[in-house]
Design a protein around this motif. Structure first.
Motif, PDB file in Angstrom:
ATOM      1  N   LYS A   1       0.821  -1.208   0.000  1.00  0.00           N
ATOM      2  CA  LYS A   1       0.000   0.000   0.000  1.00  0.00           C
ATOM      3  C   LYS A   1       0.860   1.266   0.000  1.00  0.00           C
ATOM      4  O   LYS A   1       0.536   2.236  -0.664  1.00  0.00           O
ATOM      5  N   ASP A   2       1.956   1.229   0.758  1.00  0.00           N
ATOM      6  CA  ASP A   2       2.864   2.385   0.772  1.00  0.00           C
ATOM      7  C   ASP A   2       3.484   2.595  -0.604  1.00  0.00           C
ATOM      8  O   ASP A   2       3.622   3.720  -1.074  1.00  0.00           O
ATOM      9  N   LEU A   3       3.834   1.467  -1.221  1.00  0.00           N
ATOM     10  CA  LEU A   3       4.451   1.537  -2.546  1.00  0.00           C
ATOM     11  C   LEU A   3       3.475   2.178  -3.530  1.00  0.00           C
ATOM     12  O   LEU A   3       3.839   3.064  -4.301  1.00  0.00           O
ATOM     13  N   TYR A   4       2.224   1.736  -3.493  1.00  0.00           N
ATOM     14  CA  TYR A   4       1.217   2.271  -4.407  1.00  0.00           C
ATOM     15  C   TYR A   4       1.017   3.762  -4.163  1.00  0.00           C
ATOM     16  O   TYR A   4       0.925   4.557  -5.087  1.00  0.00           O
ATOM     17  N   ARG A   5       0.945   4.127  -2.879  1.00  0.00           N
ATOM     18  CA  ARG A   5       0.740   5.539  -2.555  1.00  0.00           C
ATOM     19  C   ARG A   5       1.909   6.376  -3.070  1.00  0.00           C
ATOM     20  O   ARG A   5       1.727   7.463  -3.595  1.00  0.00           O
ATOM     21  N   ASP A   6       3.122   5.850  -2.937  1.00  0.00           N
ATOM     22  CA  ASP A   6       4.286   6.587  -3.415  1.00  0.00           C
ATOM     23  C   ASP A   6       4.242   6.784  -4.932  1.00  0.00           C
ATOM     24  O   ASP A   6       4.640   7.841  -5.426  1.00  0.00           O
ATOM     25  N   VAL A   7       3.780   5.772  -5.658  1.00  0.00           N
ATOM     26  CA  VAL A   7       3.686   5.900  -7.116  1.00  0.00           C
ATOM     27  C   VAL A   7       2.689   7.000  -7.473  1.00  0.00           C
ATOM     28  O   VAL A   7       2.959   7.855  -8.326  1.00  0.00           O
ATOM     29  N   ILE A   8       1.539   7.010  -6.805  1.00  0.00           N
ATOM     30  CA  ILE A   8       0.509   8.025  -7.078  1.00  0.00           C
ATOM     31  C   ILE A   8       1.054   9.430  -6.763  1.00  0.00           C
ATOM     32  O   ILE A   8       0.917  10.361  -7.560  1.00  0.00           O
ATOM     33  N   LEU A   9       1.696   9.565  -5.601  1.00  0.00           N
ATOM     34  CA  LEU A   9       2.213  10.884  -5.200  1.00  0.00           C
ATOM     35  C   LEU A   9       3.290  11.358  -6.164  1.00  0.00           C
ATOM     36  O   LEU A   9       3.325  12.533  -6.544  1.00  0.00           O
ATOM     37  N   ASP A  10       4.144  10.439  -6.580  1.00  0.00           N
ATOM     38  CA  ASP A  10       5.232  10.793  -7.497  1.00  0.00           C
ATOM     39  C   ASP A  10       4.673  11.266  -8.840  1.00  0.00           C
ATOM     40  O   ASP A  10       5.111  12.291  -9.378  1.00  0.00           O
ATOM     41  N   HIS A  11       3.694  10.536  -9.370  1.00  0.00           N
ATOM     42  CA  HIS A  11       3.140  10.914 -10.686  1.00  0.00           C
ATOM     43  C   HIS A  11       2.287  12.176 -10.599  1.00  0.00           C
ATOM     44  O   HIS A  11       2.136  12.888 -11.587  1.00  0.00           O
ATOM     45  N   ASN A  12       1.718  12.444  -9.430  1.00  0.00           N
ATOM     46  CA  ASN A  12       0.966  13.686  -9.279  1.00  0.00           C
ATOM     47  C   ASN A  12       1.913  14.881  -9.236  1.00  0.00           C
ATOM     48  O   ASN A  12       1.649  15.929  -9.814  1.00  0.00           O
ATOM     49  N   LYS A  13       3.046  14.689  -8.545  1.00  0.00           N
ATOM     50  CA  LYS A  13       3.998  15.791  -8.393  1.00  0.00           C
ATOM     51  C   LYS A  13       4.756  16.048  -9.695  1.00  0.00           C
ATOM     52  O   LYS A  13       5.019  17.186 -10.050  1.00  0.00           O
ATOM     53  N   LYS A  14       5.096  14.955 -10.379  1.00  0.00           N
ATOM     54  CA  LYS A  14       5.860  15.081 -11.629  1.00  0.00           C
ATOM     55  C   LYS A  14       5.137  14.322 -12.736  1.00  0.00           C
ATOM     56  O   LYS A  14       5.547  13.231 -13.127  1.00  0.00           O
TER      57      LYS A  14
ATOM     58  N   PRO B   1     -17.555  15.442 -13.429  1.00  0.00           N
ATOM     59  CA  PRO B   1     -18.245  16.480 -12.651  1.00  0.00           C
ATOM     60  C   PRO B   1     -18.312  16.173 -11.156  1.00  0.00           C
ATOM     61  O   PRO B   1     -18.461  17.091 -10.349  1.00  0.00           O
ATOM     62  N   LEU B   2     -18.161  14.908 -10.778  1.00  0.00           N
ATOM     63  CA  LEU B   2     -18.235  14.551  -9.360  1.00  0.00           C
ATOM     64  C   LEU B   2     -17.105  15.190  -8.565  1.00  0.00           C
ATOM     65  O   LEU B   2     -17.247  15.509  -7.391  1.00  0.00           O
ATOM     66  N   CYS B   3     -15.954  15.364  -9.230  1.00  0.00           N
ATOM     67  CA  CYS B   3     -14.766  15.848  -8.524  1.00  0.00           C
ATOM     68  C   CYS B   3     -14.283  17.158  -9.121  1.00  0.00           C
ATOM     69  O   CYS B   3     -13.585  17.922  -8.463  1.00  0.00           O
ATOM     70  N   GLY B   4     -14.651  17.420 -10.401  1.00  0.00           N
ATOM     71  CA  GLY B   4     -14.170  18.623 -11.079  1.00  0.00           C
ATOM     72  C   GLY B   4     -12.931  18.392 -11.912  1.00  0.00           C
ATOM     73  O   GLY B   4     -12.337  19.344 -12.403  1.00  0.00           O
ATOM     74  N   ASP B   5     -12.533  17.125 -12.070  1.00  0.00           N
ATOM     75  CA  ASP B   5     -11.345  16.821 -12.873  1.00  0.00           C
ATOM     76  C   ASP B   5     -11.623  17.104 -14.349  1.00  0.00           C
ATOM     77  O   ASP B   5     -12.668  16.722 -14.864  1.00  0.00           O
ATOM     78  N   ARG B   6     -10.668  17.752 -15.004  1.00  0.00           N
ATOM     79  CA  ARG B   6     -10.749  17.983 -16.449  1.00  0.00           C
ATOM     80  C   ARG B   6      -9.427  17.608 -17.075  1.00  0.00           C
ATOM     81  O   ARG B   6      -8.370  17.939 -16.523  1.00  0.00           O
ATOM     82  N   LEU B   7      -9.482  16.956 -18.228  1.00  0.00           N
ATOM     83  CA  LEU B   7      -8.232  16.707 -18.934  1.00  0.00           C
ATOM     84  C   LEU B   7      -8.462  16.650 -20.430  1.00  0.00           C
ATOM     85  O   LEU B   7      -9.568  16.388 -20.895  1.00  0.00           O
ATOM     86  N   THR B   8      -7.406  16.961 -21.163  1.00  0.00           N
ATOM     87  CA  THR B   8      -7.407  16.878 -22.609  1.00  0.00           C
ATOM     88  C   THR B   8      -6.272  15.949 -23.015  1.00  0.00           C
ATOM     89  O   THR B   8      -5.138  16.117 -22.562  1.00  0.00           O
ATOM     90  N   LEU B   9      -6.603  14.976 -23.836  1.00  0.00           N
ATOM     91  CA  LEU B   9      -5.601  14.045 -24.359  1.00  0.00           C
ATOM     92  C   LEU B   9      -5.336  14.373 -25.817  1.00  0.00           C
ATOM     93  O   LEU B   9      -6.282  14.619 -26.570  1.00  0.00           O
ATOM     94  N   THR B  10      -4.077  14.394 -26.208  1.00  0.00           N
ATOM     95  CA  THR B  10      -3.724  14.500 -27.628  1.00  0.00           C
ATOM     96  C   THR B  10      -2.836  13.302 -27.961  1.00  0.00           C
ATOM     97  O   THR B  10      -1.953  12.947 -27.179  1.00  0.00           O
ATOM     98  N   LEU B  11      -3.102  12.686 -29.118  1.00  0.00           N
ATOM     99  CA  LEU B  11      -2.377  11.481 -29.490  1.00  0.00           C
ATOM    100  C   LEU B  11      -1.863  11.549 -30.918  1.00  0.00           C
ATOM    101  O   LEU B  11      -2.512  12.133 -31.784  1.00  0.00           O
ATOM    102  N   ARG B  12      -0.708  10.925 -31.128  1.00  0.00           N
ATOM    103  CA  ARG B  12      -0.231  10.655 -32.486  1.00  0.00           C
ATOM    104  C   ARG B  12      -0.335   9.157 -32.696  1.00  0.00           C
ATOM    105  O   ARG B  12       0.061   8.377 -31.828  1.00  0.00           O
ATOM    106  N   ILE B  13      -0.890   8.796 -33.848  1.00  0.00           N
ATOM    107  CA  ILE B  13      -1.140   7.391 -34.137  1.00  0.00           C
ATOM    108  C   ILE B  13      -0.415   7.016 -35.419  1.00  0.00           C
ATOM    109  O   ILE B  13      -0.505   7.736 -36.417  1.00  0.00           O
TER     110      ILE B  13
ATOM    111  N   GLN C   1      -6.574  19.921 -15.326  1.00  0.00           N
ATOM    112  CA  GLN C   1      -6.489  20.123 -13.893  1.00  0.00           C
ATOM    113  C   GLN C   1      -7.385  19.142 -13.199  1.00  0.00           C
ATOM    114  O   GLN C   1      -8.537  18.951 -13.588  1.00  0.00           O
ATOM    115  N   GLY C   2      -6.863  18.524 -12.175  1.00  0.00           N
ATOM    116  CA  GLY C   2      -7.688  17.574 -11.450  1.00  0.00           C
ATOM    117  C   GLY C   2      -7.035  17.211 -10.137  1.00  0.00           C
ATOM    118  O   GLY C   2      -5.983  17.753  -9.781  1.00  0.00           O
ATOM    119  N   CYS C   3      -7.659  16.293  -9.436  1.00  0.00           N
ATOM    120  CA  CYS C   3      -7.124  15.852  -8.149  1.00  0.00           C
ATOM    121  C   CYS C   3      -5.898  14.972  -8.384  1.00  0.00           C
ATOM    122  O   CYS C   3      -5.581  14.602  -9.512  1.00  0.00           O
TER     123      CYS C   3
END
Ligand code: ZN
Length: 150
Positions: A4-17, A36-48, A61-63
């Protein structure tokens, strides 16, 4: 350090960087996602390239969970074709919605960190937003109408 600590560290690391943060211009397909439940918004752009995602970026921007999930997703899908992405997306969805004592599916790699979210059902949509948005972006490229991510 337990799992659980390992998982939390991965989440925190990817949120920070966040990895692959930004926008691809030009891109082959894109989609916007909103939770809308949390207010998270994101835009994805992809090259295929053919059937394969050769590059992907996200911005928004999101949690912490939505940001970390999008960051982990962009790392995981780069170089995969649409079939492999569908399989991975289904595995993530199973990991997010299984009961907390169920085994985490094999083969998720770092994405297994997201399985910690299943303890908090209200946050599952934060973690799954980027995957719904990805599905919408790929569907749009295939010529179908945009999919609602809500
Ligand atoms: Zn959120």
């Amino acid at each position: 350090m337990d799992l659980k600590d390992l998982y939390r560290d991965v989440i925190l690391d990817h949120n920070k960087k966040p990895r692959n943060f930004g926008k691809l211009e030009p891109c082959d397909t894109s989609a916007d996602g909103h939770n809308p439940l949390c207010g998270d918004r994101l835009t994805l752009t992809l090259r295929i390239d053919g059937d394969t995602v050769s590059d992907v970026r996200f911005e928004g921007q999101g949690c912490a969970i939505s940001t970390a999930s999008a960051s982990l997703m962009t790392e995981a899908i780069k170089g995969l074709d649409e079939t492999a992405i569908t399989t991975l997306s289904e595995m993530v969805h199973r990991a997010l919605t299984s009961s907390s004592d169920a085994a985490i599916p094999e083969g998720l790699g770092k994405l297994a960190a997201l399985a910690g979210v299943r303890e908090y059902p209200a946050r599952v949509k934060c973690a799954s937003l980027c995957w719904h948005t990805l599905t919408a972006a790929l569907a749009r490229r295939d010529g179908s109408t945009a999919v609602s991510t809500e």
